[in-house]
Write a protein that holds these residues in place. Structure first.
Motif, PDB file in Angstrom:
ATOM      1  N   ASP A 146       0.817  -1.212   0.000  1.00  0.00           N
ATOM      2  CA  ASP A 146       0.000   0.000   0.000  1.00  0.00           C
ATOM      3  C   ASP A 146       0.852   1.264   0.000  1.00  0.00           C
ATOM      4  O   ASP A 146       0.338   2.359  -0.146  1.00  0.00           O
ATOM      5  CB  ASP A 146      -0.880   0.042   1.264  1.00  0.00           C
ATOM      6  CG  ASP A 146      -2.130  -0.799   1.091  1.00  0.00           C
ATOM      7  OD1 ASP A 146      -2.386  -1.252  -0.044  1.00  0.00           O
ATOM      8  OD2 ASP A 146      -2.831  -1.006   2.092  1.00  0.00           O
TER       9      ASP A 146
ATOM     10  N   SER B 292      -6.643   2.094  -3.769  1.00  0.00           N
ATOM     11  CA  SER B 292      -7.762   2.833  -4.380  1.00  0.00           C
ATOM     12  C   SER B 292      -7.650   4.340  -4.162  1.00  0.00           C
ATOM     13  O   SER B 292      -8.211   5.124  -4.909  1.00  0.00           O
ATOM     14  CB  SER B 292      -9.083   2.325  -3.829  1.00  0.00           C
ATOM     15  OG  SER B 292      -9.049   2.428  -2.420  1.00  0.00           O
ATOM     16  N   ARG B 293      -6.901   4.762  -3.117  1.00  0.00           N
ATOM     17  CA  ARG B 293      -6.783   6.210  -2.860  1.00  0.00           C
ATOM     18  C   ARG B 293      -5.869   6.899  -3.872  1.00  0.00           C
ATOM     19  O   ARG B 293      -5.775   8.122  -3.917  1.00  0.00           O
ATOM     20  CB  ARG B 293      -6.256   6.447  -1.448  1.00  0.00           C
ATOM     21  CG  ARG B 293      -4.839   5.984  -1.270  1.00  0.00           C
ATOM     22  CD  ARG B 293      -4.436   5.837   0.193  1.00  0.00           C
ATOM     23  NE  ARG B 293      -3.326   4.921   0.301  1.00  0.00           N
ATOM     24  CZ  ARG B 293      -2.047   5.277   0.137  1.00  0.00           C
ATOM     25  NH1 ARG B 293      -1.733   6.526  -0.123  1.00  0.00           N
ATOM     26  NH2 ARG B 293      -1.092   4.383   0.228  1.00  0.00           N
ATOM     27  N   TRP B 294      -5.163   6.127  -4.706  1.00  0.00           N
ATOM     28  CA  TRP B 294      -4.207   6.703  -5.645  1.00  0.00           C
ATOM     29  C   TRP B 294      -4.906   7.557  -6.699  1.00  0.00           C
ATOM     30  O   TRP B 294      -5.847   7.117  -7.341  1.00  0.00           O
ATOM     31  CB  TRP B 294      -3.403   5.570  -6.312  1.00  0.00           C
ATOM     32  CG  TRP B 294      -2.454   6.048  -7.368  1.00  0.00           C
ATOM     33  CD1 TRP B 294      -2.469   5.729  -8.699  1.00  0.00           C
ATOM     34  CD2 TRP B 294      -1.330   6.920  -7.195  1.00  0.00           C
ATOM     35  NE1 TRP B 294      -1.442   6.342  -9.353  1.00  0.00           N
ATOM     36  CE2 TRP B 294      -0.731   7.094  -8.448  1.00  0.00           C
ATOM     37  CE3 TRP B 294      -0.786   7.589  -6.090  1.00  0.00           C
ATOM     38  CZ2 TRP B 294       0.400   7.891  -8.644  1.00  0.00           C
ATOM     39  CZ3 TRP B 294       0.318   8.393  -6.285  1.00  0.00           C
ATOM     40  CH2 TRP B 294       0.903   8.530  -7.543  1.00  0.00           C
ATOM     41  N   LYS B 295      -4.443   8.802  -6.861  1.00  0.00           N
ATOM     42  CA  LYS B 295      -5.099   9.717  -7.797  1.00  0.00           C
ATOM     43  C   LYS B 295      -4.186  10.111  -8.963  1.00  0.00           C
ATOM     44  O   LYS B 295      -4.531  10.997  -9.735  1.00  0.00           O
ATOM     45  CB  LYS B 295      -5.526  10.994  -7.055  1.00  0.00           C
ATOM     46  CG  LYS B 295      -6.602  10.734  -6.000  1.00  0.00           C
ATOM     47  CD  LYS B 295      -7.393  11.977  -5.659  1.00  0.00           C
ATOM     48  CE  LYS B 295      -6.663  12.962  -4.784  1.00  0.00           C
ATOM     49  NZ  LYS B 295      -6.627  12.614  -3.353  1.00  0.00           N
TER      50      LYS B 295
ATOM     51  N   GLY C  82      -1.180  11.542  -3.916  1.00  0.00           N
ATOM     52  CA  GLY C  82      -1.304  10.648  -2.773  1.00  0.00           C
ATOM     53  C   GLY C  82      -0.099   9.764  -2.515  1.00  0.00           C
ATOM     54  O   GLY C  82      -0.250   8.660  -1.995  1.00  0.00           O
TER      55      GLY C  82
END
Ligand SMILES: *[C@@H]1O[C@H](CO)[C@@H](O)[C@H](O)[C@H]1NC(C)=O
Ligand SMILES: *[C@@H]1O[C@H](CO)[C@@H](O)[C@H](O)[C@H]1NC(C)=O
Ligand SMILES: *[C@@H]1O[C@H](CO)[C@@H](O)[C@H](O)[C@H]1NC(C)=O
Ligand SMILES: *[C@@H]1O[C@H](CO)[C@@H](O)[C@H](O)[C@H]1NC(C)=O
Ligand SMILES: *[C@@H]1O[C@H](CO)[C@@H](O)[C@H](O)[C@H]1NC(C)=O
Ligand SMILES: *[C@@H]1O[C@H](CO)[C@@H](O)[C@H](O)[C@H]1NC(C)=O
Ligand SMILES: *[C@@H]1O[C@H](CO)[C@@H](O)[C@H](O)[C@H]1NC(C)=O
Ligand SMILES: *[C@@H]1O[C@H](CO)[C@@H](O)[C@H](O)[C@H]1NC(C)=O
Length: 731
Positions: free
Chosen positions: A137, A164-167, A270
């Motif tokens: 992660d 999933s938080r990766w932008k 992120g």
């Protein structure tokens, strides 16, 4: 001629002349323009209008530009992670702008410079070390020359989808593809044209970024070597972590404008940690894009790990010295790379160089560069002893080994047809370079022996061997090229923070830079920084909520103790000591710090409230928050600058947070020479819970009759030794 016509014609001519002059003036003005960065602090809560329009209006208001002129001048607007813009301005225009109260700073954009297999085992971080279940992660952001995505070190076999938080995004120009290992890649060249030597893509044509990325977070790759030299398994500090690439460095350097843009994207995308092996000097933290970018990263709980610079061993050469940065010096590992040379009389010398090929033990005629001047080269012929390009005579040198009184890349001997070269180095020879032909770099006393042999023998011969890795029992010590403190801007904050391997490091490489070596060996604080990034990312994977300061503290207070025998600059060379990856996972206590603590410190350093309000984006004020001094910043080391021959008596305040065992008691252990008295109050700290904080003061007292006095404070509960170096130095 109509008498009225003349004045009309005359004034028309005058007008033409004036316009020409104006145009001329405009052109000169254009010549005088250079890229400036206007830093405006925290990102705007809401921007009324498009960023470019807002910034254009500011330029119109401050300098009196027309709308058209202002938009012509703008290069880039920063609004994602902090606020500011870049524009082409003359120095005079920049001065006008810097008077505006809504700005923090206006400074010209500069070009900056870029400043491993065995290394992890050497550091006591074996393959079998514990791994956090969530290591995959962790996202490591690399600000560098890009990456070679096809390298085995970045294969994504076994990797799941990005967190999933990766932008972030992947800019796929020039056949560049991301995968589940390299999850993001961007490139920046916001001003000027991209040269033919570069690729408009995150693809690395230099090698540096591929190297640093694989050191920080490359996969495990077995059986790698540089043409058989130093073979082993290559791996990064966090092999399961993801990598995000921000390419800002090109063949002409790395511009501040691009650096800031990379920081703002990395923060917004992120990443969990930023690694930057690029440096420079600034006399104000808010006129330095690395200090600005890393400050805003820190506010978002992202640590920035940076290189100390390669300008040692002189003092005051350290770069990246902002207290919220982690600043890493470079040291040796226990494997050194030697390039032996042998003379016709049987004498052998253990030279330095990275030779992929040698002369296979064949002896070749030896000639002094001095005795082989290129007579067609005019005046330059007299420099043949240094073997500069074009100074050697091809007929005399062809097929021979040439002795050169200095260090070059070998292009002179190569051009003249030499098969090898012996070179002289007049500084400390503690790392090995690659050359264009087989080379052995010898220290001066050996060079004298070679010269005498060549002079007294009728047919002198020599051979140079392929390099080999040999054990170096003197490791680790900080290499001579690694930049030294003191901190040039905040003398009472110790920099560098610690040291990590940065000499003869084998790691992934770009085939565009050298198609023959998928893994290459280079040295620099550039290599030390990503080692530390890897360790910091590992600490973060076990403690995802820790602040950047907490992670720094864990690394600093657990470092291996180093000796000042070889590094006389002591802590100014190695900071707290050599990074210890396993110990950093259980520091016991941490010295934590947050934005407000740095703001208090900046207040005491003369940064004014109006500026700091812009930077923080709130109403904080120096008057209400600041009573301390820089001595009270909760830093895990203690540094005091004082005057030679003077009595000193100074107190520091610190607070530690328990992250070890809930019920624990720590005792203060101090050690120092008799010239330094250390008094810790209280000297026992008892904790009953995790996260509990306890404060103490450290009083230093003595007479400064040495340039450096080193002491130490260790908080020990019998299991954890929380070690802080104490250094008093004179200026
Ligand atoms: C793109 O890169 C891949 C991998 O290196 C290579 O096989 C392919 O030929 C390249 N395609 C182009 C158009 O360069
Ligand atoms: C950049 O490229 C453009 C188009 O090729 C050219 O007109 C311009 O002069 C170049 N600028 C510089 C600074 O080289
Ligand atoms: C390691 O690599 C070398 C050269 O690349 C090769 O000759 C050798 O067979 C490899 N060894 C293993 C165990 O894969
Ligand atoms: C010698 O000098 C001439 C004239 O500068 C140059 O053309 C030639 O390349 C030089 N020779 C070597 C071997 O460097
Ligand atoms: C070799 O030559 C040097 C001068 O280059 C001289 O000083 C030295 O004594 C000579 N040594 C021998 C053994 O002849
Ligand atoms: C070589 O040695 C001779 C005498 O042995 C001496 O005259 C000469 O200066 C020496 N040359 C060099 C380059 O040292
Ligand atoms: C800080 O200084 C202010 C005014 O100088 C004073 O009123 C306040 O008590 C001080 N605070 C502390 C914590 O010492
Ligand atoms: C810690 O100490 C307190 C009081 O001394 C005690 O109540 C508590 O149970 C202890 N906790 C642990 C985990 O030992």
């Amino acid at each position: 001629m109509d008498r009225h016509l003349f004045p009309l014609l005359y004034s028309f001519l005058l007008l033409m002349l004036a316009m020409k002059a104006l145009r001329g003036h405009a052109e000169t003005a254009k010549l005088n323009q250079r890229p400036y960065i206007v830093y405006m602090g925290e990102k705007p809560r809401e921007l009324v209008g498009l960023p470019l329009l807002v910034h254009s209006e500011l330029l119109q208001k401050a300098i009196g530009f027309s709308n058209h002129e202002a938009s012509n001048r703008l290069i880039y607007s920063y609004t994602k992670s902090f606020h500011g813009f870049a524009a082409m301005l003359s120095d005079q225009e920049a001065r006008k702008l810097s008077g505006m109260e809504e700005l923090v700073s206006v400074f010209p954009s500069k070009q900056r410079k870029l400043h491993t297999t065995r290394s992890w085992d050497f550091m006591g971080f074996p393959l079998s070390a514990p791994r956090a279940p969530f290591e995959s992660d962790v996202i490591v952001g690399m600000i560098d020359t890009g990456i070679w995505p096809e390298s085995k070190s970045f294969d994504d076999a076994g990797f799941g989808l990005p967190p999933s938080r990766w932008k972030g995004i992947c800019q796929s120009n020039h056949n560049f593809t991301c995968n589940n290992k390299i999850i993001g890649a961007r490139y920046y060249h916001l001003q000027g044209n991209i040269s033919e030597m570069d690729i408009a893509s995150p693809r690395d044509s230099e090698g540096h970024g591929t190297h640093t990325s694989s050191i920080a977070a490359g996969n495990l790759v077995t059986n790698v070597s540089l043409a058989g030299i130093a073979g082993g398994t290559a791996r990064g500090g966090v092999p399961s972590a993801r990598i995000a690439i921000y390419k800002v460095c090109w063949s002409d350097g790395c511009s501040d404008i691009d650096l800031l843009a990379a920081f703002e994207d990395a923060i917004q995308d992120g990443v969990d940690i930023i690694s930057i092996s690029i440096g420079g000097y600034a006399n104000n933290y808010f006129k330095d894009p690395i200090a600005i970018g890393s400050f805003h990263a820190m506010k978002k709980n992202i640590l920035t790990s940076s290189s100390a610079g390669n300008d040692g061993p002189n003092k005051f050469t350290v770069e990246n010295y902002a207290p919220w940065l982690l600043t890493v010096a470079a040291s040796t590992i226990d494997r050194k790379i030697v390039a032996p040379t042998k003379l016709g009389n049987g004498e052998e010398f253990q030279g330095k160089a990275v030779n992929i090929d040698g002369l296979d033990g064949e002896m070749h005629p030896l000639i002094l560069g001095k005795n082989a001047p290129n007579n067609s080269a005019g005046d330059n012929a007299k420099y043949s002893r240094y073997c500069y390009e074009g100074t050697l005579d091809g007929e005399l040198v062809k097929g021979k080994v040439v002795l050169c009184d200095g260090l070059t890349d070998g292009s002179g001997p190569l051009l003249a047809g030499a098969v090898g070269a012996i070179m002289d180095i007049d500084w400390v020879n503690d790392d090995s370079f690659e050359f264009l032909l087989p080379v052995s770099v010898l220290e001066s006393q050996n060079i004298i022996q070679v010269r005498n042999y060549a002079n007294n023998t009728s047919n002198p011969t020599a051979s140079i061997y392929k390099s080999e890795a040999v054990f170096d029992a003197t490791a680790p010590y900080v290499v001579s090229f690694s930049s030294r403190g003191p901190n040039p801007l905040t003398p009472n904050i110790l920099k560098p923070d610690l040291t990590a391997p940065g000499v003869d490091i084998l790691a992934a490489w770009s085939p565009l830079s050298n198609p023959k070596v998928p893994y290459n060996m280079i040295s620099g604080t550039s290599m030390a920084c990503p080692h530390t990034t890897g360790v910091a990312a590992n600490v973060k994977s076990f403690n995802p909520t820790w602040s950047p300061a907490a992670i720094k503290s864990a690394l600093i207070t657990t470092a291996y103790v180093m000796s000042s025998t070889r590094n006389v600059e002591a802590e100014l060379a190695y900071g707290a000591g050599h990074i210890n990856p396993l110990a950093a996972l259980s520091p016991g206590l941490i010295y934590d710090a947050h934005e407000i603590d740095y703001i208090k410190m900046l207040c005491s350093e003369g940064y004014i409230t109006t500026i700091l309000r812009l930077v923080t984006g709130d109403q904080s004020s120096c008057a209400s928050t600041n009573n301390g001094t820089v001595l009270d910043l909760n830093y895990p080391t203690f540094a005091l600058q004082t005057k030679y021959g003077k009595y000193f008596s100074t107190s520091f305040r610190r607070t530690v947070t328990n992250v070890g065992v809930s019920n624990s008691t720590y005792y203060a252990i101090v050690n120092a020479p008799s010239s330094l008295k250390i008094n810790v109050k209280p000297n026992v700290l008892s904790f009953e819970a995790l996260s509990e904080k306890k404060s103490f003061s450290v009083k230093l007292e003595g007479d400064a009759y040495e340039t450096i006095i080193s002491g130490v404070l260790i908080w020990s509960d019998g299991i954890h030794n929380v070690r802080s170096p104490i250094i008093v130095y004179t200026s």
